[in-house]
Motif scaffolding. Sequence first.
Motif, mmCIF file in Angstrom:
data_model
loop_
_atom_site.group_PDB
_atom_site.id
_atom_site.type_symbol
_atom_site.label_atom_id
_atom_site.label_comp_id
_atom_site.label_asym_id
_atom_site.label_seq_id
_atom_site.Cartn_x
_atom_site.Cartn_y
_atom_site.Cartn_z
ATOM 1 N N GLN A 151 0.656 -1.263 0.203
ATOM 2 C CA GLN A 151 0.039 0.029 -0.142
ATOM 3 C C GLN A 151 0.868 1.215 0.006
ATOM 4 O O GLN A 151 0.575 2.340 -0.719
ATOM 5 C CB GLN A 151 -0.943 0.110 1.189
ATOM 6 C CG GLN A 151 -2.055 -0.984 1.029
ATOM 7 C CD GLN A 151 -1.706 -2.161 1.431
ATOM 8 O OE1 GLN A 151 -0.594 -2.651 1.671
ATOM 9 N NE2 GLN A 151 -2.929 -2.785 2.024
ATOM 10 N N PHE A 152 2.092 1.209 0.652
ATOM 11 C CA PHE A 152 2.955 2.342 0.726
ATOM 12 C C PHE A 152 3.674 2.664 -0.528
ATOM 13 O O PHE A 152 4.396 3.585 -0.744
ATOM 14 C CB PHE A 152 3.862 2.105 2.007
ATOM 15 C CG PHE A 152 3.220 2.225 3.239
ATOM 16 C CD1 PHE A 152 2.315 3.287 3.554
ATOM 17 C CD2 PHE A 152 3.454 1.311 4.141
ATOM 18 C CE1 PHE A 152 1.686 3.251 4.784
ATOM 19 C CE2 PHE A 152 2.958 1.363 5.335
ATOM 20 C CZ PHE A 152 1.943 2.303 5.834
ATOM 21 N N GLU A 153 3.564 1.861 -1.350
ATOM 22 C CA GLU A 153 4.185 2.000 -2.539
ATOM 23 C C GLU A 153 3.215 2.531 -3.732
ATOM 24 O O GLU A 153 3.637 2.613 -4.947
ATOM 25 C CB GLU A 153 4.525 0.513 -3.290
ATOM 26 C CG GLU A 153 5.773 -0.059 -2.345
ATOM 27 C CD GLU A 153 7.027 0.631 -2.263
ATOM 28 O OE1 GLU A 153 7.338 1.485 -3.100
ATOM 29 O OE2 GLU A 153 7.730 0.204 -1.348
ATOM 30 N N TYR A 154 2.145 2.889 -3.360
ATOM 31 C CA TYR A 154 0.947 3.322 -4.378
ATOM 32 C C TYR A 154 0.335 4.490 -3.846
ATOM 33 O O TYR A 154 0.297 4.747 -2.436
ATOM 34 C CB TYR A 154 0.235 2.207 -4.554
ATOM 35 C CG TYR A 154 0.629 1.276 -5.629
ATOM 36 C CD1 TYR A 154 0.590 1.587 -7.068
ATOM 37 C CD2 TYR A 154 1.355 0.082 -5.423
ATOM 38 C CE1 TYR A 154 0.975 0.336 -7.985
ATOM 39 C CE2 TYR A 154 1.814 -0.658 -6.432
ATOM 40 C CZ TYR A 154 1.674 -0.357 -7.643
ATOM 41 O OH TYR A 154 2.171 -1.415 -8.597
ATOM 42 N N PRO A 155 -0.384 5.088 -4.476
ATOM 43 C CA PRO A 155 -0.863 6.500 -3.990
ATOM 44 C C PRO A 155 -2.471 5.936 -3.543
ATOM 45 O O PRO A 155 -2.843 5.040 -3.294
ATOM 46 C CB PRO A 155 -1.406 7.219 -5.439
ATOM 47 C CG PRO A 155 -1.428 6.027 -6.341
ATOM 48 C CD PRO A 155 -0.458 5.153 -6.064
ATOM 49 N N LYS A 156 -2.771 7.110 -2.530
ATOM 50 C CA LYS A 156 -4.076 6.647 -1.896
ATOM 51 C C LYS A 156 -5.213 7.180 -2.879
ATOM 52 O O LYS A 156 -6.185 6.451 -2.793
ATOM 53 C CB LYS A 156 -4.044 7.564 -0.631
ATOM 54 C CG LYS A 156 -3.348 7.322 0.603
ATOM 55 C CD LYS A 156 -3.389 7.803 1.534
ATOM 56 C CE LYS A 156 -2.332 7.539 2.610
ATOM 57 N NZ LYS A 156 -2.396 8.373 4.222
ATOM 58 N N ILE A 157 -5.181 7.890 -3.527
ATOM 59 C CA ILE A 157 -6.324 8.283 -4.517
ATOM 60 C C ILE A 157 -5.494 8.764 -6.042
ATOM 61 O O ILE A 157 -4.364 9.075 -5.749
ATOM 62 C CB ILE A 157 -7.227 9.414 -3.989
ATOM 63 C CG1 ILE A 157 -6.228 10.552 -3.816
ATOM 64 C CG2 ILE A 157 -7.957 8.791 -2.954
ATOM 65 C CD1 ILE A 157 -7.493 11.769 -3.664
ATOM 66 N N ILE A 158 -6.409 8.798 -6.993
ATOM 67 C CA ILE A 158 -5.746 9.169 -8.205
ATOM 68 C C ILE A 158 -6.880 10.187 -8.721
ATOM 69 O O ILE A 158 -7.965 9.654 -8.702
ATOM 70 C CB ILE A 158 -5.624 8.037 -9.250
ATOM 71 C CG1 ILE A 158 -4.450 7.044 -8.730
ATOM 72 C CG2 ILE A 158 -5.237 8.828 -10.655
ATOM 73 C CD1 ILE A 158 -4.602 5.606 -9.413
ATOM 74 N N LEU A 159 -6.452 11.300 -9.274
ATOM 75 C CA LEU A 159 -7.399 12.145 -10.024
ATOM 76 C C LEU A 159 -7.343 11.927 -11.402
ATOM 77 O O LEU A 159 -6.232 12.153 -12.054
ATOM 78 C CB LEU A 159 -7.408 13.519 -9.571
ATOM 79 C CG LEU A 159 -7.656 13.869 -8.131
ATOM 80 C CD1 LEU A 159 -7.275 15.399 -7.824
ATOM 81 C CD2 LEU A 159 -9.079 13.557 -7.689
ATOM 82 N N LEU A 160 -8.453 11.715 -12.358
ATOM 83 C CA LEU A 160 -8.446 11.580 -13.496
ATOM 84 C C LEU A 160 -8.978 12.710 -14.209
ATOM 85 O O LEU A 160 -10.412 12.827 -14.003
ATOM 86 C CB LEU A 160 -9.166 10.144 -14.154
ATOM 87 C CG LEU A 160 -8.188 8.838 -13.439
ATOM 88 C CD1 LEU A 160 -9.040 7.461 -13.781
ATOM 89 C CD2 LEU A 160 -6.681 8.741 -13.936
#
Length: 229
Positions: A151-160
Amino acid sequence: MRVFPIVIFILISSILYSQTRNLSEYRSKYCVKKCKQYKYEQEYIKQDNPPGLSMLGAYPKLKRIFNIPFKDRMNIYPFNKYDSIYVVNPVYVRNVNEPRNYIEEKYHNTKRLISKIEKDRLSDILFNYYYLNSFGAITSFHEEIGCDCIQFEYPKIILLFKRNGKFEKYIAFPDNGLNRYNFSNQEWSNFDWSMEKENMILKIFKKDILPDENCKMEVYTPPPSPNKI
């Protein structure tokens, strides 16, 4: 004579300049606090050979020094170019070091259109808040966390950001600075991005952030491409 590429270059440069000018004009018009300091800092940034800092010991402070109304904020890039914005929480792909393009569906767990209220709050943070004593845009990345949790290797959210039925731009955060956006440097500088702004935006979308589940969330490994030999 190759005129066409030159015309395209001039057109793109004009668009980028107009985006920056648009924000600058609105900020000058709707500045309500520390306006002289903001103007001084902008003049400082524009100089090719700026003098030494005169405010030794000054620390940047994020403040809401503009009051650009929502209607006018929607005339500022990227809100004036993309007809809709979606918030996504990510799928965790096992190969964490692969180049990431967060527009790809394989990184999308759940995806929803943000509301007008959320768009109002997002644009307010991006354009009405500013780092005084920054002398330029602040870009802070999260430090890497010493943990085995994917989980710490990825964003919490993505805005598209979507236009004409197609996602074209994204911002992923926090993501340790890895493939966190696909805006140009000039487009990105309009956001005055900072860790404080990032945390404020994360609070807007806190309901979309997946729980860490004690680092036991299933990791998705995408199937091999059918075109791969």
